[in-house]
Design a protein around this motif. Structure first.
Motif, PDB file in Angstrom:
ATOM      1  N   THR A   1      -9.325   9.094   3.454  1.00  0.00           N
ATOM      2  CA  THR A   1      -9.787   8.883   2.184  1.00  0.00           C
ATOM      3  C   THR A   1     -10.087   7.443   1.881  1.00  0.00           C
ATOM      4  N   TYR A   2      -8.596   6.829   2.090  1.00  0.00           N
ATOM      5  CA  TYR A   2      -8.557   5.598   1.434  1.00  0.00           C
ATOM      6  C   TYR A   2      -9.557   4.442   2.357  1.00  0.00           C
ATOM      7  N   ILE A   3      -9.479   4.798   3.546  1.00  0.00           N
ATOM      8  CA  ILE A   3     -10.131   4.041   4.822  1.00  0.00           C
ATOM      9  C   ILE A   3     -11.611   3.929   4.116  1.00  0.00           C
ATOM     10  N   LYS A   4     -12.383   4.803   3.527  1.00  0.00           N
ATOM     11  CA  LYS A   4     -13.700   4.601   3.012  1.00  0.00           C
ATOM     12  C   LYS A   4     -13.689   3.947   1.792  1.00  0.00           C
ATOM     13  N   SER A   5     -12.799   3.214   1.267  1.00  0.00           N
ATOM     14  CA  SER A   5     -12.685   2.564   0.006  1.00  0.00           C
ATOM     15  C   SER A   5     -13.268   1.125   0.292  1.00  0.00           C
ATOM     16  N   MET A   6     -13.939   0.407  -1.037  1.00  0.00           N
ATOM     17  CA  MET A   6     -14.702  -0.798  -0.928  1.00  0.00           C
ATOM     18  C   MET A   6     -13.604  -1.826  -0.900  1.00  0.00           C
ATOM     19  N   ASP A   7     -12.457  -1.775  -1.092  1.00  0.00           N
ATOM     20  CA  ASP A   7     -11.459  -2.617  -1.283  1.00  0.00           C
ATOM     21  C   ASP A   7     -10.883  -2.928   0.276  1.00  0.00           C
ATOM     22  N   LYS A   8     -11.352  -3.958   0.880  1.00  0.00           N
ATOM     23  CA  LYS A   8     -11.026  -4.299   2.222  1.00  0.00           C
ATOM     24  C   LYS A   8      -9.499  -4.693   2.445  1.00  0.00           C
ATOM     25  N   ASP A   9      -8.831  -5.079   1.570  1.00  0.00           N
ATOM     26  CA  ASP A   9      -7.303  -5.484   1.773  1.00  0.00           C
ATOM     27  C   ASP A   9      -6.632  -4.115   1.745  1.00  0.00           C
ATOM     28  N   PHE A  10      -7.303  -3.437   0.931  1.00  0.00           N
ATOM     29  CA  PHE A  10      -6.612  -1.935   0.870  1.00  0.00           C
ATOM     30  C   PHE A  10      -6.849  -1.151   2.129  1.00  0.00           C
ATOM     31  N   VAL A  11      -7.860  -1.077   2.631  1.00  0.00           N
ATOM     32  CA  VAL A  11      -8.254  -0.523   3.895  1.00  0.00           C
ATOM     33  C   VAL A  11      -7.401  -0.964   4.753  1.00  0.00           C
ATOM     34  N   ALA A  12      -7.379  -2.437   5.237  1.00  0.00           N
ATOM     35  CA  ALA A  12      -6.402  -2.830   6.148  1.00  0.00           C
ATOM     36  C   ALA A  12      -5.156  -2.424   5.850  1.00  0.00           C
ATOM     37  N   ALA A  13      -4.475  -2.291   4.582  1.00  0.00           N
ATOM     38  CA  ALA A  13      -3.072  -1.940   4.499  1.00  0.00           C
ATOM     39  C   ALA A  13      -2.923  -0.471   4.966  1.00  0.00           C
ATOM     40  N   THR A  14      -4.022   0.255   4.756  1.00  0.00           N
ATOM     41  CA  THR A  14      -4.119   1.839   5.001  1.00  0.00           C
ATOM     42  C   THR A  14      -3.839   2.072   6.542  1.00  0.00           C
ATOM     43  N   ILE A  15      -4.591   1.054   7.272  1.00  0.00           N
ATOM     44  CA  ILE A  15      -4.611   1.265   8.712  1.00  0.00           C
ATOM     45  C   ILE A  15      -3.406   0.878   9.208  1.00  0.00           C
TER      46      ILE A  15
ATOM     47  N   LYS B   1      -2.020  -0.356  -5.368  1.00  0.00           N
ATOM     48  CA  LYS B   1      -2.413   0.412  -4.001  1.00  0.00           C
ATOM     49  C   LYS B   1      -1.642   0.320  -2.752  1.00  0.00           C
ATOM     50  N   VAL B   2      -1.304  -1.136  -2.652  1.00  0.00           N
ATOM     51  CA  VAL B   2      -0.671  -1.473  -1.308  1.00  0.00           C
ATOM     52  C   VAL B   2       0.825  -1.007  -1.633  1.00  0.00           C
ATOM     53  N   LEU B   3       1.340  -1.150  -2.736  1.00  0.00           N
ATOM     54  CA  LEU B   3       2.884  -0.594  -2.952  1.00  0.00           C
ATOM     55  C   LEU B   3       2.889   1.057  -2.956  1.00  0.00           C
ATOM     56  N   LYS B   4       1.749   1.699  -3.467  1.00  0.00           N
ATOM     57  CA  LYS B   4       1.895   3.112  -3.313  1.00  0.00           C
ATOM     58  C   LYS B   4       1.840   3.636  -2.072  1.00  0.00           C
ATOM     59  N   LEU B   5       0.964   2.893  -1.098  1.00  0.00           N
ATOM     60  CA  LEU B   5       0.911   3.175   0.150  1.00  0.00           C
ATOM     61  C   LEU B   5       2.543   3.210   0.704  1.00  0.00           C
ATOM     62  N   GLU B   6       2.981   1.962   0.533  1.00  0.00           N
ATOM     63  CA  GLU B   6       4.243   1.654   1.173  1.00  0.00           C
ATOM     64  C   GLU B   6       5.330   2.885   0.789  1.00  0.00           C
TER      65      GLU B   6
ATOM     66  N   ARG C   1      -5.353   5.826  -7.287  1.00  0.00           N
ATOM     67  CA  ARG C   1      -6.306   6.136  -7.935  1.00  0.00           C
ATOM     68  C   ARG C   1      -7.391   5.010  -7.625  1.00  0.00           C
ATOM     69  N   SER C   2      -8.824   5.110  -7.870  1.00  0.00           N
ATOM     70  CA  SER C   2      -9.516   4.238  -7.589  1.00  0.00           C
ATOM     71  C   SER C   2      -9.573   2.969  -8.697  1.00  0.00           C
ATOM     72  N   THR C   3      -9.066   3.163  -9.834  1.00  0.00           N
ATOM     73  CA  THR C   3      -8.639   2.290 -10.687  1.00  0.00           C
ATOM     74  C   THR C   3      -7.836   1.296 -10.625  1.00  0.00           C
ATOM     75  N   ASP C   4      -6.715   1.683  -9.658  1.00  0.00           N
ATOM     76  CA  ASP C   4      -5.509   0.958  -9.553  1.00  0.00           C
ATOM     77  C   ASP C   4      -5.828  -0.390  -9.132  1.00  0.00           C
ATOM     78  N   PRO C   5      -5.267  -1.430  -9.348  1.00  0.00           N
ATOM     79  CA  PRO C   5      -5.128  -2.759  -8.695  1.00  0.00           C
ATOM     80  C   PRO C   5      -4.782  -2.814  -7.459  1.00  0.00           C
ATOM     81  N   THR C   6      -5.412  -3.647  -6.484  1.00  0.00           N
ATOM     82  CA  THR C   6      -5.147  -3.900  -5.148  1.00  0.00           C
ATOM     83  C   THR C   6      -3.541  -3.766  -4.895  1.00  0.00           C
ATOM     84  N   GLN C   7      -2.796  -4.679  -5.760  1.00  0.00           N
ATOM     85  CA  GLN C   7      -1.326  -4.741  -5.452  1.00  0.00           C
ATOM     86  C   GLN C   7      -0.825  -3.550  -5.757  1.00  0.00           C
TER      87      GLN C   7
END
Length: 1117
Positions: free
Chosen positions: A414-428, A389-394, A381-387
């Protein structure tokens, strides 16, 4: 609080919690006031004589502590009030002392005698608080006192105090580890406790003090499993974690036959065809171990079954504890039940989500299948904190397979378009891992990542380059176009890691791009001095590789780069440059390594394996801090490996019934009753049959020791135990348990006319006398059964037992019942059996003579002393039946007057005997028991310096001239309390010492019973209406739902007599105050659904108010 705030309060101002603590006028200088005036108002209030002011002061002080303010300078003023008589003040004082006792140890030590006195307070909260304060004083001098206090508290009647004792054990252990052996004894005692309140705390103490003593758990394992559902939530967490480790040492691995198969499946998933063929051969070779059936230990199944309902707990920690237990202990096919519970926790707070996702990420590596149905629950979800998001990606990456990869990749786009750069890096990075693990989508992922290279965001491009570099290593020859495309990005990408990755790729696969590589080196040589260190190292590597493969074009460039590096500020770069120069440019001084330069630099490097960071975390126990940190935390206990062979399961059997049987057989032998022996052996045969269905779904306690779980075991346990338990040694909880089983036992009595029925009679007769119909049933059955010698023995016991248990009931009803029972249970040999049906006068006590003692006396030779005293206590005496004492002497509550430590070996206890005090009828008789525990004799025991409130009088006990060491003496004194609960203070003196003591009576002891008829009661009640009547509604305790229990509890709380009543839903009691003779009337009317109404009519309103409180407490707890 400052003095100025107190001034504002006095002036009528109010200060809220959030306001600064100074006067309304900042210029008044209140904010700069010196410290010596701080809290003066509170100190004055604490020193006052009014309890209301003290209570207000303590409330303000506790509020200060709750707001995080320092109130330590008030310690001397507060600690003085620890002896305050007001119970509310005392509670708050103990709250304060628990907080500051460790900081102000010297001052706390001065009041240690008061804390010790508090350990004997009638109020369980005060006893517990006193122990808590005592254990908070971290001084080694008082370790013996703490140890003694913990041992006494462990035997306390209140489970709350026993719980506090369990909490104090780790504190004492951390203060003095040498006390470990004694503390283990206390832990062993508390582990046997059947109360749910104590269970969690004592297991926590066990974990802190002696987690290696697994033998202490054996006998209590089944009890803990059955109690688990009713223990408080944090206790459940501790017990489940402990039982997880226990089960890993005591049971076999339920997946032992599947583990080999699972490993093979994992290998074939990523392996080559050759590997598959080898594995097929292995399968053919060793099919037998896999087919061997695994039979789960019943105790293992009990644990899994009793923890499963806790997955619905509202406490996230409990759900997590059950989940880790199932993950570590359950068969693979059953682990799936935890998935739903864990997914439910993902709707909780972000902190809870973080911990749960950490554990889910670990579980999904080995048990991917159980979370696949809940894939959408891990969408971000867009409201999730970064940590989060990263765990859900995992988790999503771990769950990816051929069937759901397309869905997951769409999510990732979809996640790659996020404004959260750390999250985008984790998605890649997640896309890269999916491409690595699933070969079918590798090209798709690579093309998608290449498209990301044209992204405007530099961080996205940089992370894509790093991931592409890892993917290209798998099949570089197919993707030379991509390498060329990436080489062109060196002008635009400024992120050091991305530039370094591109340079490494070009250098590693320079033969695929022979024209572009030298040009890239030329560009890099220009900007060498401005690059980051990581990029410089890769430029040197690129130069070395190109020199070895294309020296014509790059020889000068390489020398130029090495010369620049030779004078770099970073010594790593300087060292690398020197090393490479000697390696690739051979000179006379060059060593043998220069011959192998190509092999060193251009060796074939294995493709990197993109693994989950959670892959090896499952060796830590899930849900633990160590698992969360991925490092062993202090106090962490390793999860044991499964045993190869199952340990002996019989260690968990509690062999209590056998000992009871052997005892009964010995009794039978010595009293020449062969029927008992037959009965016990028949019971044994029944017990063996019952052992097969050992567990049932009932979570209740089964028998005094809880050694069995099935209902049938429970019933048989109570039958067998009743012969001994009925002899007077039962606790209140056991009586209530047996009471609930009385109906089942009565039905069995009607069906079976055997010797076993005779064994059960005493308990049934003493417990289930609810109605006249049941009495008739028993009479008919006794007439049917043939007369035996053993019947006379049993019935004598039953006569004394039933008489004792009914002696607390009303005089008229109790005696009528006892007449009936005595008549029904006369020995058949006596010719008076038929005459027992005659109508008798209520005051004819001739037939109430105690049973002849010959049957009790021979037991002294072989039974334990405690059992003998219990059996002897069953015989009735004339005194026990006199109208003056309605409750037996065994029910008298004792209070401590002087503790043996404070009395230097002399201990004194007192009780209110409820007997008339012959020298003065207006005085309450107080029976005192003196015990000399010291090594020396005590002489000249007497009273001095009596301090009493106005109107009170004391008749001193006669002086005891000599009390030898180890001896006990009894004396009676009289106190006229003047119908008040004020304490009588005096000095207890010996020939060498004086001790200040005080006796304070409960309100129920200030009255004596009076006998009224029903009409007299109603007449007197009618005259005491209005302000003289107090009425309260209440809900009766579960063990206090019948008339007998109500009468027993009311007469125990107050010295009143039962008044006859026509209604079976109404109990009436009457008495008069000892001093003034004021009438006291009490009525308990029972209603539906355990509700009741208590009415007290009394001329003295204060007495009435206090009596209502005491009786309410007795009936509801």
């Amino acid at each position: 609080m400052s003095a100025s705030s107190a001034f504002n309060d006095e002036k009528g101002g109010s200060s809220s919690v959030g306001e600064p603590e100074y006067g309304h006028d900042p210029a008044s200088g209140g904010i700069f006031s010196s410290d010596y005036k701080r809290h003066d108002d509170l100190k004055e209030m604490l020193d006052s004589n009014k309890d209301s002011l003290k209570l207000e002061a303590m409330k303000r002080i506790v509020a200060m502590i709750a707001r995080g303010k320092n109130a330590s300078d008030l310690f001397p003023a507060v600690v003085k009030n620890v002896a305050c008589k007001n119970i509310e003040v005392k509670k708050l004082v103990y709250v304060y002392l628990v907080r500051y006792a460790e900081e102000q140890q010297d001052l706390a030590l001065l009041s240690i005698s008061t804390f010790q006195r508090g350990l004997k307070d009638p109020n369980q909260l005060i006893r517990a608080s006193a122990l808590r304060v005592l254990s908070s004083i971290r001084v080694t001098i008082i370790v013996p006192i703490m140890m003694l206090a913990i041992k006494e508290a462990a035997s306390d009647m209140s489970p709350y105090v026993r719980k506090t004792a369990a909490h104090a054990i780790p504190k004492l252990y951390s203060l003095d580890p040498e006390q470990k052996d004694q503390l283990i004894e206390v832990i062993e005692k508390l582990l046997a406790d059947k109360t749910t309140l104590v269970a969690g705390s004592v297991v926590m103490a066990f974990e802190e003090v002696c987690p290696e003593r697994i033998d202490l758990i054996h006998k209590n394992y089944r009890k803990l499993c059955n109690l688990l559902i009713d223990v408080e939530e944090w206790g459940q967490v501790v017990i489940i974690n402990m039982l997880t480790r226990y089960a890993r040492t005591q049971f076999l691995n339920p997946n032992m036959n599947e583990s080999l198969l699972e490993e093979e499946n994992d290998k074939t998933f990523y392996g080559s065809d050759d590997d598959e063929e080898e594995e097929k051969e292995k399968k053919a070779e060793a099919p037998l171990p896999r087919r061997k059936p695994y039979v789960m230990d019943p105790d293992h199944r009990l644990l899994l079954r009793n923890t499963k309902p806790l997955l619905q707990s509202r406490n996230a920690a409990v759900v997590m504890a059950v989940a880790q237990l199932y993950f570590h202990l359950a068969p693979k096919v059953e682990v799936g039940v935890i998935a739903k519970g864990l997914v439910r926790l993902l709707r909780s707070h972000s902190e809870v989500q973080y911990v749960v996702l950490q554990n889910v990420a670990t579980m999904t590596i080995k048990r991917r299948g159980m979370f696949e149905p809940y894939l959408k629950s891990f969408y971000i979800r867009s409201t999730d904190p970064t940590q989060i998001k990263v765990l859900k990606l995992e988790v999503l990456t771990n769950l990816a397979n051929e069937t759901n990869i397309s869905t997951i990749l769409r999510e990732f786009q979809t996640y790659i378009k996020s404004m959260d750069k750390d999250f985008v890096a984790a998605t890649i990075q997640a896309i890269g891992r999916c491409a690595t693990n699933i070969g079918e989508v590798r090209d798709t992922c690579l093309n998608g990542l290449v498209q990301l290279l044209s992204n405007r965001d530099e961080l996205v491009v940089a992370e894509s380059v790093v991931v592409i570099k890892k993917l290209l290593q798998m099949q570089p020859e197919k993707h030379s176009d991509i390498i060329k495309h990436m080489a062109k990005l060196t002008d635009n990408i400024q992120v050091p890691m991305a530039r370094a990755s591109i340079l490494w790729l070009i250098g590693e696969y320079c033969e695929h791009v022979p024209k572009i590589a030298p040009d890239v080196l030329r560009k890099m040589a220009k900007s060498f001095t401005n690059e980051e260190d990581i990029v410089k190292l890769q430029i040197i590597n690129l130069a070395a590789k190109l020199y070895l493969t294309n020296s014509k074009q790059t020889k000068l460039l390489t020398q130029y780069v090495l010369n620049l590096a030779k004078y770099d500020q970073n010594y790593d770069i300087r060292d690398r440059a020197r090393f490479i120069r000697q390696l690739i440019v051979p000179t006379e001084k060059s060593g043998a390594l220069s011959k192998y330069a190509k092999k060193l630099f251009l060796a074939l490097k294995p493709a990197p394996v993109l693994e989950s960071p959670f892959k090896d975390r499952d060796h830590f126990q899930l849900g633990s801090l160590s698992h969360l940190l991925n490092a062993k935390a202090g106090g962490y206990q390793e999860l044991p490996d499964w045993p190869e062979a199952a340990p002996d399961p019989s260690v968990r059997n509690v062999e209590v019934k056998d000992s009871v049987f052997s005892l009964l057989e010995r009794v039978a032998t010595l009293t020449s009753v062969p029927e008992w022996t037959k009965c016990s052996s028949r019971e044994k045969r029944k017990e063996k049959k019952v052992e097969k269905p050992f567990y049932s779904d009932s979570e209740g306690e089964s028998g005094p020791t809880e050694s069995a779980d099935s209902e049938s075991d429970s019933a048989s346990g109570s039958e067998i135990g009743s012969g001994v338990v009925g002899s007077g040694s039962r606790t209140a909880s056991e009586e209530s348990e047996e009471g609930s089983e009385s109906e089942e036992e009565e039905e069995k009595d009607k069906k079976m006319m055997t010797a076993k029925k005779e064994l059960k009679k005493p308990v049934q007769e003493s417990e289930s006398e609810q109605s006249s119909e049941e009495e008739e049933e028993r009479k008919r059955e006794r007439k049917k059964s043939k007369p035996r010698k053993s019947e006379s023995d049993d019935d004598d016991d039953s006569e004394s037992e039933s008489s004792r248990s009914e002696s607390e009931d009303s005089e008229s009803e109790a005696e009528v019942k006892k007449k009936k029972k005595a008549a029904a249970s006369r020995p058949p040999a006596k010719p008076l059996k038929k005459e027992s049906k005659k109508e008798m006068s209520l005051l004819d006590f001739d037939d109430f003579e105690p049973a002849p003692p010959p049957h009790v006396t021979p037991l002294n030779s072989f039974l334990s002393s405690s059992l003998v005293t219990d059996l002897e206590g069953l015989s009735l005496s004339d005194a026990a039946l006199s109208p003056a004492t309605l409750s037996p002497s065994g029910a008298m509550k004792s209070y401590e007057l002087l503790h043996r430590i404070r009395g230097e070996g002399l201990s004194v206890e007192y009780c209110f005997s409820r007997q008339p005090f012959s020298p003065d009828a207006n005085m309450v008789a107080v029976q005192m028991q003196f015990t000399n525990s010291g090594a020396a004799d005590t002489k000249s025991l007497h009273m001095e310096d009596v301090k009493l409130q106005s109107g009170m009088r004391v008749k001193e006990f006669p002086e005891i001239e000599l009390l030898p060491a180890g001896e006990t003496a009894t004396a009676v004194m009289g106190i006229d309390f003047c119908d008040s609960t004020q304490a009588a203070n005096f000095q207890l003196c010996t020939h060498t010492k004086k001790f200040f003591v005080s006796i304070q009576p409960p309100v129920g002891e200030l009255m004596r019973p009076v006998f009224l008829t029903e009409n007299e009661f109603k007449k007197e009640q009618g005259q005491l209406m209005g302000m003289n009547e107090l009425s309260e509604k209440l809900t009766l305790d579960a063990e206090c739902r019948n008339e007998h229990a109500i009468v027993q509890r009311v007469t125990a709380a107050a010295n009143l007599s039962r008044v006859p009543c026509g209604s079976d839903k109404e109990c009436r009691f009457a008495g008069r105050t000892v001093t003034s003779g004021s009438l006291v009337l009490a009525t308990v009317v029972t209603k539906e659904a355990a509700s009741a109404q208590l009415t007290v009519n009394c001329e003295k309103m204060v007495i009435g108010t206090m009596l209502v409180k005491d009786v309410l407490l007795a009936l509801t707890q």
